[in-house]
Design an enzyme around this catalytic site. Sequence first.
Site, PDB file in Angstrom:
ATOM      1  N   ALA A 128       0.842  -1.201   0.000  1.00  0.00           N
ATOM      2  CA  ALA A 128       0.000   0.000   0.000  1.00  0.00           C
ATOM      3  C   ALA A 128       0.873   1.245   0.000  1.00  0.00           C
ATOM      4  CB  ALA A 128      -0.998  -0.020   1.151  1.00  0.00           C
ATOM      5  N   HIS A 129       1.805   1.250  -0.966  1.00  0.00           N
ATOM      6  CA  HIS A 129       2.676   2.404  -1.166  1.00  0.00           C
ATOM      7  C   HIS A 129       3.263   2.336  -2.578  1.00  0.00           C
ATOM      8  CE1 HIS A 129       5.525  -0.674   0.482  1.00  0.00           C
ATOM      9  NE2 HIS A 129       6.259  -0.238  -0.539  1.00  0.00           N
ATOM     10  N   ALA A 130       3.927   3.405  -2.942  1.00  0.00           N
ATOM     11  CA  ALA A 130       4.645   3.458  -4.221  1.00  0.00           C
ATOM     12  C   ALA A 130       6.091   3.853  -3.923  1.00  0.00           C
ATOM     13  CB  ALA A 130       4.003   4.478  -5.154  1.00  0.00           C
ATOM     14  N   ALA A 160       1.411  -0.230  -5.137  1.00  0.00           N
ATOM     15  CA  ALA A 160       1.308  -1.685  -5.029  1.00  0.00           C
ATOM     16  C   ALA A 160       0.750  -2.072  -3.664  1.00  0.00           C
ATOM     17  CB  ALA A 160       2.682  -2.326  -5.225  1.00  0.00           C
TER      18      ALA A 160
END
Length: 150
Positions: free
Chosen positions: A63-65, A110
Site C-alpha cells: 500500500a505504497h509506491a 502496489a
Amino acid sequence: MLSNTRQTRAVIGVEKAVSVELATFSEPERGSLTVVQSAQDLPFPIVRVFYVYGMPQKCERGAHAHRETEQGFIAIKGSFSLELTDTRQTKTYSLSEPDHAVYVPAMIWARMHDFSEDAVCLVLASSLYDPADYIRDWDEYVSAVKKLSL
C-alpha cells in the site's frame, strides 16, 4: 513527438508491469531449480532482496509506491494477490507459482492481500532501503503522479 504528459504517463503506466516466466529446471529425482538473473529476467540490477511471511489471511502489505525503486514479486510458497494502480488503471495479479515474477516499475502503487496461510513473498528491489523513496499516503501519490504528468 509525444508531449511531456504522454511521455511521462507511458513511463509510469501500470501497463509497464508484467508477469515474467522464470527459467526453471526440474528433474523428478532432484526437484526444481528456478533462476532469476539480475538485469535479464527483471529489467534492473538487483540490489536488495527481502521476503515477507507469516501474514494473517486478512492482512494487507505494501500500500505504497516508490519514487525510484523497481521491484519484482515472487510467491515462493503459497499465494497472494498483488494489486497495482497508477491512478488511471488497476491491474491485479494472483501469484501462486514460484517460477513466475511480476515486475513493478517505479511510481506504481502496489498492495498485497489475500494471503494464503503459508504464503512467502520474495521481493527483489533495484535499490537499497531509503525511507525518502516511499510514498505511503494515497493523496500524496495522486499529487505526485499529477505533477509528473504536467
